[in-house]
Write an enzyme that holds these catalytic residues in place. Structure first.
Site, PDB file in Angstrom:
ATOM      1  N   CYS A 306      28.223  54.132  40.669  1.00 58.38           N
ATOM      2  CA  CYS A 306      29.472  53.507  41.103  1.00 58.38           C
ATOM      3  C   CYS A 306      29.637  52.034  40.707  1.00 58.38           C
ATOM      4  O   CYS A 306      30.722  51.657  40.246  1.00 58.38           O
ATOM      5  CB  CYS A 306      29.718  53.700  42.593  1.00 58.38           C
ATOM      6  N   ARG A 335      15.976  58.117  41.449  1.00 58.44           N
ATOM      7  CA  ARG A 335      15.787  57.774  42.861  1.00 58.44           C
ATOM      8  C   ARG A 335      14.351  58.082  43.247  1.00 58.44           C
ATOM      9  O   ARG A 335      13.819  59.127  42.865  1.00 58.44           O
ATOM     10  CB  ARG A 335      16.737  58.581  43.747  1.00 58.44           C
ATOM     11  N   GLN A 353      24.099  63.185  37.661  1.00 59.45           N
ATOM     12  CA  GLN A 353      25.207  63.531  38.542  1.00 59.45           C
ATOM     13  C   GLN A 353      26.460  63.735  37.706  1.00 59.45           C
ATOM     14  O   GLN A 353      26.698  62.985  36.763  1.00 59.45           O
ATOM     15  CB  GLN A 353      25.498  62.372  39.495  1.00 59.45           C
ATOM     16  N   ASP A 355      29.473  62.750  38.048  1.00 54.59           N
ATOM     17  CA  ASP A 355      30.035  61.763  38.954  1.00 54.59           C
ATOM     18  C   ASP A 355      31.472  61.427  38.566  1.00 54.59           C
ATOM     19  O   ASP A 355      31.844  61.554  37.403  1.00 54.59           O
ATOM     20  CB  ASP A 355      29.181  60.494  38.830  1.00 54.59           C
ATOM     21  N   HIS A 357      34.798  58.539  39.927  1.00 54.83           N
ATOM     22  CA  HIS A 357      35.385  57.643  40.915  1.00 54.83           C
ATOM     23  C   HIS A 357      36.872  57.581  40.708  1.00 54.83           C
ATOM     24  O   HIS A 357      37.338  57.382  39.592  1.00 54.83           O
ATOM     25  CB  HIS A 357      34.733  56.255  40.813  1.00 54.83           C
ATOM     26  N   LYS A 437      33.795  61.806  54.552  1.00 55.96           N
ATOM     27  CA  LYS A 437      33.580  62.640  53.364  1.00 55.96           C
ATOM     28  C   LYS A 437      33.750  64.114  53.663  1.00 55.96           C
ATOM     29  O   LYS A 437      33.700  64.543  54.819  1.00 55.96           O
ATOM     30  CB  LYS A 437      32.179  62.403  52.818  1.00 55.96           C
ATOM     31  N   HIS A 483      34.695  58.610  45.786  1.00 59.01           N
ATOM     32  CA  HIS A 483      33.527  58.924  44.982  1.00 59.01           C
ATOM     33  C   HIS A 483      33.336  60.421  45.095  1.00 59.01           C
ATOM     34  O   HIS A 483      33.355  60.961  46.185  1.00 59.01           O
ATOM     35  CB  HIS A 483      32.338  58.163  45.602  1.00 59.01           C
TER      36      HIS A 483
END
Length: 608
Positions: A306, A335, A353, A355, A357, A437, A483
């Site tokens: 992000c 991670r 990911q 991902d 946004h 979320k 996100h």
RNA sequence: GCCGACAUAGCUCAAUCGGCAGAGCAGCCGCCUUGUAAGCGGCAGGUUAUGGGUUCGAUUCCCAUUGUCGGCUCCA
């Protein structure tokens, strides 16, 4: 996820009712009572042993003990045998209500029970250690010389338990009260059913899950590996796994392209300052790896994408006319995960990911949620997941951002869920501190749920990075940021796909779609012609030209779960046909090559 | 990370009490030319995860490390 405070809404009500039904059922009593009988058997063997808690759980029960030595598989056999003896002797389960003081005398040598009694006495928690509202009465259950602090209910006599329908499964470590700072206990898991056939069914189900294990299939089909020398939790995608990943990514890209996403690419590391600004060094540091030093500056491997996307937004002055903006990236993040939690493809240390946004104006937000939810559902369904459950998580006690914004966002999420027709649960207070979320979980072919998608509001980062766009009024305004990861991580998604299909991927995802099997060497030329034709039409095919018997080639293709086997011999060569066999063993037989192609193409188009 | 179990050929697994490490499959070479789930023969394949220790001698016993598995905690 924090502790769930469930409110009554649709599906969760049904689930709560199911849970209640289970807890009131005879099977529940059988399992709970079997746990007590196990504790009795264990204490007979280890009189100095300490008992903790032993509830009935889904499909069985467990009991935690503090014992003088580790249990062996042989111990388990002995305990199980003794349990059958106790059951057959027909012991009664007797309930008695006692005062806290009486209980303390009874359990004076059982420190874990003493702690529970104190919890009950002060009205703080029940005998499972869960917080409660009212001070309960303290009840004990005794059977065959074993007495346990327990709310019950239990069977009245052990003869209600079928000794041929119970089985101890394994021993595992478990912290007292699930707290890693407290003693590690030995937990014995077991299962119990009403009838032996049900036990057999259950064991078959376990067996089935084992057969589908992506770690096993991943090796058998040569899809991926992890390597000691490279490091735990770091995945090597082999050619076949890589092929599937590429196919997933292609589909993913096309869908995103067609739905108003922009593609961005961002680096794997960023300076400490970036992660200070984003807040990750504050709230996510435990999951981040140590920094690398580059010319005296600290750089961190990214645990999330992000901050980079925010900077792309910030790189130009944005107009309200530019919104919504949707930045998508298959971003590889790293991670730190504790060594003990790593698990095949499902839990790794480096993963990609899918991902994205979204940045939008407040007035666009409800439509944007609708869009992203439907988009996600369509994609998941394309991969053959038809049972999808949603989980809405709302504002926790500690949160950032304007409460009015939270409310608007939560309402938008819930409205959107209602419009989608999905079953959903609400986890009140279960959201992240930065926004509410929706998580989507899919149910696989054998009924297990896997979390894939997450759609999260973020009221934190736009603030931290001072994101704004210029509104109609010529003034700067803070955009909403959403996100979302749709497949979650490609690694986990692949793992789920493998288990869902047990390695027999749909044709459109199969690394090899058809194996052409010449019967004898003289059919090789024709086999090559078939291969060329199908290749030209875009199919992924191979000719098995090894000097092997046809039977062996079929067996191998079948084990590799190749969707179509095309056997070609004299007859097929003469008539321009192929003899089709499917991986489920079905044998539709010869058909014209052109007809096979039509069939294959329609299967592929239908994502079968 | 913690508790417990485990690590032998590419894969699946043997090896009695501490005494020369073995099989099937896969691989390679040959023969067979085949009709819907394994044709036959041969060859090759090992620092027994890594490092240390005990011992005349260690796959075997001890310690450490790495990794895997079942859980706990955590999670995409």
């Amino acid at each position: 996820m924090g502790r769930a405070f469930l409110f009554n809404l649709g599906m969760e009500e049904r689930m709560a009712r199911q849970k209640e039904q289970y807890e009131g059922s005879q099977l529940y009593k059988i399992r709970h009572s079997t746990a007590h009988i196990m504790a009795q058997a264990v204490l007979e063997k280890f009189p100095e042993g300490k008992v903790a808690i032993g509830p009935a759980i889904e499909d069985g029960f467990y009991y935690d003990f503090d014992l003088p030595r580790p249990l062996t598989p042989e111990d388990l056999e002995g305990i199980e045998k003794r349990m059958r003896g106790i059951i057959q002797s027909g012991v009664n389960f007797e309930r008695k209500v006692v005062s806290a003081d009486e209980a303390k005398v009874l359990f004076r040598n059982q420190p874990f029970k003493m702690e529970l009694i104190e919890g009950l006495e002060s009205g703080e928690m029940d005998d499972d250690g869960n917080p409660i509202d009212e001070k309960p009465e303290i009840s004990i259950y005794s059977q065959g010389g074993f007495t346990d602090l327990c709310r019950g209910p239990h069977v009245t006599n052990s003869r209600e338990i079928n000794p041929a329908a119970i089985k101890l499964l394994n021993v595992a470590g478990a912290y007292w009260r699930g707290d890693e700072k407290r003693p590690m206990l030995q937990r014995i898991y077991g299962t119990a059913w009403s009838k032996p056939e049900e036990l057999k069914d259950y064991l078959c189900r376990l067996e089935e899950a084992k057969k589908r294990d992506h770690r096993k299939i991943g090796q058998e089909l040569d899809l991926y590996s992890v390597n000691d020398e490279i490091g735990a939790g770091l995945i090597l995608w082999h050619p076949k796994g890589g092929r599937i990943r590429k196919l997933i990514e292609n589909f993913w890209s096309e869908e995103h392209e067609a739905n108003g996403y922009d593609f961005v690419y961002t680096p794997h590391i960023g300076k400490a300052q970036l992660w200070e600004t984003s807040g990750h060094l504050g709230f996510y540091k435990d999951n981040m790896y140590s920094p690398v030093d580059i010319e005296g500056q600290q750089y961190f491997l990214k645990p999330m994408n992000c901050p980079f996307h925010l900077h792309i937004f910030k790189n130009s002055l944005r107009s309200y006319r530019d919104l919504p903006l949707r930045y998508a990236e298959e971003g590889t993040v790293y991670r730190y995960e504790r060594s003990g939690v790593l698990h095949g493809l499902m839990r790794v240390r480096g993963f990609t990911q899918d991902d994205a946004h979204h940045f939008c104006r407040p007035d666009q937000m409800p439509a944007e949620i609708d869009f992203v939810l439907n988009f996600s559902l369509n994609i998941l369904r394309s991969f053959g997941f038809s049972d999808i459950h949603a989980y809405l998580s709302t504002r926790p006690e500690k949160s950032v951002g304007d409460p009015a914004q939270w409310e608007a966002a939560e309402a938008a999420l819930e409205d959107s869920l209602n419009r989608s027709g999905l079953d959903y649960d609400v986890d009140r207070g279960g959201g992240a501190f930065y926004g509410p979320k929706i998580d989507l979980k899919v149910e696989d072919a054998i009924g297990r749920e896997w979390q894939l998608s997450t759609i999260q509001f973020d009221f934190n980062e736009p603030e931290r990075f001072d994101l704004y766009y210029i509104g109609e009024d010529g003034q700067p305004h803070r955009p909403y940021m959403i996100h979302r990861a749709l497949l979650g991580s490609l690694e986990r998604f692949f793992g789920v796909l493998i288990e869902h299909y047990a390695g027999a991927f749909p044709v459109w995802l199969s690394p090899t779609q058809a194996a052409i099997i010449p019967i004898a060497d003289r059919h090789l030329d024709y086999a090559r012609k078939v291969e060329a034709e199908l290749r030209k039409a875009g199919l992924r095919v191979m000719v098995d030209d090894r000097p092997e018997r046809m039977n062996a080639k079929i067996r191998d293709a079948q084990n590799q779960k190749i969707p179509y086997m095309l056997v070609v011999g004299d007859k097929e060569e003469e008539s321009g046909q192929v003899a089709l066999r499917l991986r489920n063993g079905e044998n539709p037989g010869p058909l014209l090559l052109a007809d096979f192609l039509t069939l294959a193409k329609s299967d592929i188009a239908a994502k079968k």
